[in-house]
Write a protein that holds these residues in place. Structure first.
Motif, PDB file in Angstrom:
ATOM      1  N   VAL A   1      12.174  29.973  36.219  1.00 37.22           N
ATOM      2  CA  VAL A   1      13.423  29.205  36.186  1.00 37.22           C
ATOM      3  C   VAL A   1      14.340  29.862  37.209  1.00 37.22           C
ATOM      4  CG1 VAL A   1      15.321  28.357  34.758  1.00 37.22           C
ATOM      5  CG2 VAL A   1      13.052  28.688  33.753  1.00 37.22           C
ATOM      6  N   GLU A   2      14.155  29.487  38.465  1.00 37.28           N
ATOM      7  CA  GLU A   2      14.865  30.127  39.585  1.00 37.28           C
ATOM      8  C   GLU A   2      14.987  29.130  40.739  1.00 37.28           C
ATOM      9  OE1 GLU A   2      16.241  33.014  40.080  1.00 37.28           O
ATOM     10  OE2 GLU A   2      15.538  34.279  38.446  1.00 37.28           O
ATOM     11  N   SER A   3      15.894  29.432  41.672  1.00 37.38           N
ATOM     12  CA  SER A   3      16.003  28.648  42.899  1.00 37.38           C
ATOM     13  C   SER A   3      14.752  28.838  43.755  1.00 37.38           C
ATOM     14  CB  SER A   3      17.231  29.089  43.696  1.00 37.38           C
ATOM     15  OG  SER A   3      17.179  28.588  45.019  1.00 37.38           O
ATOM     16  N   GLY A   4      14.343  27.783  44.448  1.00 40.53           N
ATOM     17  CA  GLY A   4      13.161  27.864  45.302  1.00 40.53           C
ATOM     18  C   GLY A   4      13.407  28.602  46.598  1.00 40.53           C
ATOM     19  N   THR A   5      14.675  28.928  46.911  1.00 44.40           N
ATOM     20  CA  THR A   5      14.954  29.629  48.166  1.00 44.40           C
ATOM     21  C   THR A   5      14.759  31.135  48.062  1.00 44.40           C
ATOM     22  OG1 THR A   5      17.301  29.812  47.603  1.00 44.40           O
ATOM     23  CG2 THR A   5      16.618  27.872  48.865  1.00 44.40           C
ATOM     24  N   THR A   6      14.683  31.644  46.822  1.00 38.62           N
ATOM     25  CA  THR A   6      14.588  33.098  46.660  1.00 38.62           C
ATOM     26  C   THR A   6      13.153  33.529  46.416  1.00 38.62           C
ATOM     27  OG1 THR A   6      15.321  34.994  45.341  1.00 38.62           O
ATOM     28  CG2 THR A   6      15.057  32.923  44.186  1.00 38.62           C
ATOM     29  N   GLU A   7      12.834  34.735  46.915  1.00 38.24           N
ATOM     30  CA  GLU A   7      11.512  35.308  46.668  1.00 38.24           C
ATOM     31  C   GLU A   7      11.479  36.070  45.353  1.00 38.24           C
ATOM     32  OE1 GLU A   7      10.171  37.630  50.021  1.00 38.24           O
ATOM     33  OE2 GLU A   7      11.422  36.456  51.360  1.00 38.24           O
ATOM     34  N   LYS A   8      12.652  36.393  44.807  1.00 33.95           N
ATOM     35  CA  LYS A   8      12.718  37.250  43.612  1.00 33.95           C
ATOM     36  C   LYS A   8      12.466  36.434  42.349  1.00 33.95           C
ATOM     37  CE  LYS A   8      15.841  40.550  45.824  1.00 33.95           C
ATOM     38  NZ  LYS A   8      17.184  41.178  45.819  1.00 33.95           N
ATOM     39  N   ARG A   9      11.274  35.848  42.303  1.00 37.12           N
ATOM     40  CA  ARG A   9      10.840  35.102  41.122  1.00 37.12           C
ATOM     41  C   ARG A   9       9.656  35.861  40.534  1.00 37.12           C
ATOM     42  NH1 ARG A   9       9.432  29.627  43.676  1.00 37.12           N
ATOM     43  NH2 ARG A   9      10.168  30.373  45.694  1.00 37.12           N
ATOM     44  N   PRO A  10       9.809  36.400  39.325  1.00 35.89           N
ATOM     45  CA  PRO A  10       8.766  37.275  38.794  1.00 35.89           C
ATOM     46  C   PRO A  10       7.396  36.621  38.701  1.00 35.89           C
ATOM     47  CG  PRO A  10      10.423  36.747  37.115  1.00 35.89           C
ATOM     48  CD  PRO A  10      10.967  36.302  38.415  1.00 35.89           C
ATOM     49  N   GLN A  11       7.354  35.344  38.259  1.00 38.31           N
ATOM     50  CA  GLN A  11       6.062  34.696  38.108  1.00 38.31           C
ATOM     51  C   GLN A  11       5.446  34.336  39.456  1.00 38.31           C
ATOM     52  OE1 GLN A  11       4.107  33.789  35.003  1.00 38.31           O
ATOM     53  NE2 GLN A  11       5.235  35.706  34.855  1.00 38.31           N
ATOM     54  N   LEU A  12       6.282  33.993  40.448  1.00 37.06           N
ATOM     55  CA  LEU A  12       5.747  33.736  41.787  1.00 37.06           C
ATOM     56  C   LEU A  12       5.153  35.017  42.368  1.00 37.06           C
ATOM     57  CD1 LEU A  12       5.365  31.864  44.239  1.00 37.06           C
ATOM     58  CD2 LEU A  12       7.592  32.660  45.069  1.00 37.06           C
ATOM     59  N   GLN A  13       5.858  36.138  42.186  1.00 39.09           N
ATOM     60  CA  GLN A  13       5.334  37.415  42.687  1.00 39.09           C
ATOM     61  C   GLN A  13       4.033  37.783  41.984  1.00 39.09           C
ATOM     62  OE1 GLN A  13       6.434  38.999  45.365  1.00 39.09           O
ATOM     63  NE2 GLN A  13       7.904  37.312  45.538  1.00 39.09           N
ATOM     64  N   GLN A  14       3.941  37.452  40.677  1.00 43.13           N
ATOM     65  CA  GLN A  14       2.697  37.713  39.947  1.00 43.13           C
ATOM     66  C   GLN A  14       1.572  36.832  40.483  1.00 43.13           C
ATOM     67  OE1 GLN A  14       2.189  40.137  37.415  1.00 43.13           O
ATOM     68  NE2 GLN A  14       0.107  39.590  38.038  1.00 43.13           N
ATOM     69  N   LEU A  15       1.890  35.562  40.779  1.00 41.59           N
ATOM     70  CA  LEU A  15       0.893  34.654  41.352  1.00 41.59           C
ATOM     71  C   LEU A  15       0.383  35.178  42.690  1.00 41.59           C
ATOM     72  CD1 LEU A  15       0.786  30.841  41.388  1.00 41.59           C
ATOM     73  CD2 LEU A  15       0.808  31.999  43.597  1.00 41.59           C
ATOM     74  N   ILE A  16       1.304  35.660  43.548  1.00 44.09           N
ATOM     75  CA  ILE A  16       0.917  36.197  44.847  1.00 44.09           C
ATOM     76  C   ILE A  16       0.018  37.418  44.681  1.00 44.09           C
ATOM     77  CG2 ILE A  16       1.813  37.388  46.892  1.00 44.09           C
ATOM     78  CD1 ILE A  16       4.228  35.473  46.777  1.00 44.09           C
ATOM     79  N   ALA A  17       0.381  38.307  43.728  1.00 37.85           N
ATOM     80  CA  ALA A  17      -0.441  39.500  43.484  1.00 37.85           C
ATOM     81  C   ALA A  17      -1.831  39.113  42.984  1.00 37.85           C
ATOM     82  CB  ALA A  17       0.253  40.402  42.454  1.00 37.85           C
ATOM     83  N   ASP A  18      -1.903  38.113  42.081  1.00 40.27           N
ATOM     84  CA  ASP A  18      -3.194  37.670  41.553  1.00 40.27           C
ATOM     85  C   ASP A  18      -4.027  36.971  42.632  1.00 40.27           C
ATOM     86  OD1 ASP A  18      -2.460  38.713  39.148  1.00 40.27           O
ATOM     87  OD2 ASP A  18      -2.002  36.799  38.187  1.00 40.27           O
ATOM     88  N   ALA A  19      -3.319  36.277  43.560  1.00 40.49           N
ATOM     89  CA  ALA A  19      -4.041  35.638  44.672  1.00 40.49           C
ATOM     90  C   ALA A  19      -4.681  36.689  45.565  1.00 40.49           C
ATOM     91  CB  ALA A  19      -3.084  34.758  45.482  1.00 40.49           C
ATOM     92  N   ARG A  20      -3.936  37.743  45.856  1.00 43.36           N
ATOM     93  CA  ARG A  20      -4.500  38.823  46.675  1.00 43.36           C
ATOM     94  C   ARG A  20      -5.709  39.460  45.975  1.00 43.36           C
ATOM     95  NH1 ARG A  20       1.217  40.346  48.278  1.00 43.36           N
ATOM     96  NH2 ARG A  20       1.349  39.861  50.510  1.00 43.36           N
ATOM     97  N   ALA A  21      -5.661  39.484  44.635  1.00 43.61           N
ATOM     98  CA  ALA A  21      -6.776  40.051  43.865  1.00 43.61           C
ATOM     99  C   ALA A  21      -7.896  39.035  43.640  1.00 43.61           C
ATOM    100  CB  ALA A  21      -6.265  40.564  42.520  1.00 43.61           C
ATOM    101  N   LYS A  22      -7.715  37.787  44.175  1.00 40.75           N
ATOM    102  CA  LYS A  22      -8.738  36.728  44.098  1.00 40.75           C
ATOM    103  C   LYS A  22      -9.120  36.410  42.663  1.00 40.75           C
ATOM    104  CE  LYS A  22     -10.569  38.032  48.634  1.00 40.75           C
ATOM    105  NZ  LYS A  22     -11.737  38.396  49.443  1.00 40.75           N
ATOM    106  N   LYS A  23      -8.111  36.260  41.806  1.00 44.31           N
ATOM    107  CA  LYS A  23      -8.365  35.978  40.397  1.00 44.31           C
ATOM    108  C   LYS A  23      -8.563  34.490  40.116  1.00 44.31           C
ATOM    109  CE  LYS A  23      -5.997  40.026  38.457  1.00 44.31           C
ATOM    110  NZ  LYS A  23      -4.961  40.487  37.504  1.00 44.31           N
ATOM    111  N   PHE A  24      -8.315  33.626  41.125  1.00 44.73           N
ATOM    112  CA  PHE A  24      -8.494  32.186  40.936  1.00 44.73           C
ATOM    113  C   PHE A  24      -8.914  31.570  42.264  1.00 44.73           C
ATOM    114  CE2 PHE A  24      -3.950  33.352  41.121  1.00 44.73           C
ATOM    115  CZ  PHE A  24      -3.617  32.845  42.366  1.00 44.73           C
ATOM    116  N   ASP A  25      -9.222  30.260  42.223  1.00 49.33           N
ATOM    117  CA  ASP A  25      -9.766  29.566  43.405  1.00 49.33           C
ATOM    118  C   ASP A  25      -8.802  28.570  44.022  1.00 49.33           C
ATOM    119  OD1 ASP A  25     -12.424  30.752  42.960  1.00 49.33           O
ATOM    120  OD2 ASP A  25     -12.435  29.469  41.184  1.00 49.33           O
ATOM    121  N   VAL A  26      -7.799  28.122  43.244  1.00 49.51           N
ATOM    122  CA  VAL A  26      -6.887  27.104  43.754  1.00 49.51           C
ATOM    123  C   VAL A  26      -5.507  27.291  43.125  1.00 49.51           C
ATOM    124  CG1 VAL A  26      -7.600  25.448  41.986  1.00 49.51           C
ATOM    125  CG2 VAL A  26      -6.537  24.601  44.070  1.00 49.51           C
ATOM    126  N   ILE A  27      -4.474  27.020  43.938  1.00 50.64           N
ATOM    127  CA  ILE A  27      -3.085  27.009  43.453  1.00 50.64           C
ATOM    128  C   ILE A  27      -2.652  25.554  43.340  1.00 50.64           C
ATOM    129  CG2 ILE A  27      -0.685  27.626  43.952  1.00 50.64           C
ATOM    130  CD1 ILE A  27      -1.766  29.978  45.616  1.00 50.64           C
TER     131      ILE A  27
END
Length: 519
Positions: A45-71
């Motif tokens: 629940v945040e503005s889309g202009t900011t990077e400081k979104r905890p769940q988005l940062q978690q998604l990015i970290a999980d993507a780097r760890a290749k935990k899923f195949d599609v966003i």
């Protein structure tokens, strides 16, 4: 396909909460129709202009760890309204071979539809920029009407119907006291220290900010003294964000301030406020380059961990926490620089004399050999434990295949086993590295060579200090605890063994046992 679903709304209003549920239902149907799997839902629940979104940062970290195949996202603007961030997410996905699909069909890299990514990213950022300008214009209009537009009112005020009102608590009196104390000759830090010692709530605590500290700081006092709102005038528009994607704030030229006089009750008279501004200007001076004292960044308080501050009037060091905030924060831990130098010099001299004593060296060598045997036994015990955990993993897999445990229970169990195995493997590697480096002769030679350099100079220079010593902790009674710096692990063990058997008295400088003033 393991799907990571990203859902975002800008506010927590009721209509947007309903949007969260609707988006979630859309994704479940989309995934179910294709027979894919849900890895996880990421909700912000945040503005889309900011990077400081905890769940988005978690998604990015999980993507780097290749935990899923599609966003999956409803549209690209749900992921980001910031062009640079959009490209960053795309690049991370490409590097991890992860697809991006938006339900509006604008982006679907699984079907090769990704060439419009840049255009959509630019469009959403421009839309956010226009929205930001409209919001700024509305806030300027409110300010020109004499309405307070900040997120938190100044310390000593509350906001009612958009206007500043005196707070019904003690904070207006604290503001008056701060101005009065400064005019009486006290500095920012002294005022802050006294407020902290007396237990007055800080502006961050009054505002209810997360992790608000109870410590007053000189910078907080200065901001209060510089705030023209306390004269009864509303002065807004003093800073502005750089852009919709850069939330850093820049100072605005004073002629562009939005000033509406006499909008609320004053706490400080204009005469007193101007007197304080003039006094601050007169007290400003160009500070000389800070003098670096010998133990700066090496000596620390043993109780609170803060660095020791050099005090010229006592020619020594005291706890930085005590120096800044007083007895409520810590005690002084005072030690004279000359005494600390003498303690270290005596300790190094005694170490050198011990290393020339063959009887002591033989005892220490026996200790080192015992340490090796203990390490080897620990490795064998750890390896047996690893074999046991591997068997437990194998049994749990069979239970899952036979549907005797659920997927969730299986995942929890495997995660726990893997964490235990990783911890054990780390300990084995540390022990093996220690054994490989555990060459007694090298250890003795390194210590002796280093001490020979010191003995040649016979004084504690910054070079000698930093070559030998990693850290010094000053205890409450002013006695130091020294942590040495050597590349060979056995050398450190050797020094620790010497210090355990032969402590150096700070007072007399002799090797002793049972002395209360020891290094």
């Amino acid at each position: 396909m393991r799907c990571a679903v990203y859902v975002r709304v800008s506010t927590d209003k009721e209509e947007q909460k309903a949007s969260l549920g609707n988006q979630r239902d859309l994704f479940i149907r989309y995934i179910s129709d294709r027979g894919w799997d849900i890895h996880n839902f990421y909700v912000d629940v945040e503005s889309g202009t900011t990077e400081k979104r905890p769940q988005l940062q978690q998604l990015i970290a999980d993507a780097r760890a290749k935990k899923f195949d599609v966003i999956l996202a409803k549209e690209l603007s749900r992921l980001a309204r910031n062009g640079r961030l959009s490209y960053e997410i795309r690049d991370i996905a490409e590097q991890s071979k992860i697809h991006i699909i938006t339900l509006d069909n604008a982006i679907n890299t699984l079907e090769g539809n990704g060439q419009m990514f840049g255009i959509y990213a630019w469009m959403y950022e421009q839309e956010s920029q226009r929205t930001s300008e409209r919001v700024k214009a509305a806030l300027r209009s409110r300010a020109q009407k004499g309405l307070f537009k900040g997120s938190n009112p100044p310390y000593g005020y509350i906001v009612e119907d958009g206007r500043l009102k005196l707070s019904p608590d003690e904070t207006p009196d604290i503001v008056r006291r701060i101005f009065r104390d400064y005019l009486s000759g006290k500095g920012f830090d002294r005022i802050a220290r006294e407020l902290y010692e007396e237990g007055f709530a800080t502006p961050a605590q009054i505002a209810g900010k997360k992790n608000a500290s109870d410590k007053w700081h000189g910078s907080t006092v200065r901001k209060i003294l510089e705030n023209p709102h306390y004269t009864g005038d509303l002065v807004q528009g003093r800073t502005t964000t750089r852009s919709v994607t850069n939330k850093n704030r820049d100072q605005v030229d004073s002629e562009k301030f939005i000033i509406v006089p006499n909008t609320h009750e004053a706490i400080i008279s204009k005469n007193d406020f101007e007197a304080v501004q003039q006094l601050m200007k007169s007290r400003k001076r160009t500070r000389p380059q800070a003098e670096m004292h010998l133990f700066t960044n090496t000596a620390f308080c043993a109780d609170c961990g803060r660095g020791m501050h050099y005090k010229k009037n006592c020619k020594g060091y005291m706890c930085g926490n005590y120096n800044k905030h007083g007895i409520k924060a810590c005690t002084d831990h005072l030690i004279r620089e000359a005494d600390l130098k003498l303690a270290i010099l005596n300790d190094l001299k005694n170490l050198a004399s011990i290393l020339d004593n063959q009887e002591i060296l033989q005892t220490l060598e026996t200790k080192l050999n015992l340490q090796k045997k203990n390490s080897e036994k620990q490795i064998r015990d750890f390896e047996k434990e690893l074999d046991r955990l591997k068997q437990k993993k194998k049994k749990s897999l069979n239970l899952f295949i036979d549907e005797k445990i659920s997927k969730a229970d299986y995942d929890d169990f495997i995660n726990d086993i893997n964490n235990q195995m990783n911890s054990i493997n780390s300990k084995i590697e540390q022990l093996k590295s220690s054994l490989e480096a555990n060459n007694d002769e090298l250890a003795f030679n390194e210590v002796k060579q280093q001490l020979d350099v010191f003995i040649e100079f016979q004084e504690l220079t910054p070079e000698i200090l930093h070559r030998f010593i990693e850290r010094i902790e000053i205890k409450a009674d002013g006695s130091p605890r020294i942590f040495y710096r050597f590349s060979n692990p056995s050398a450190l063990y050797l020094i620790n063994s010497i210090n355990a058997q032969h402590s150096t008295c700070v007072v007399c400088g002799n090797i002793s046992t049972g002395c209360t003033s020891t290094v």
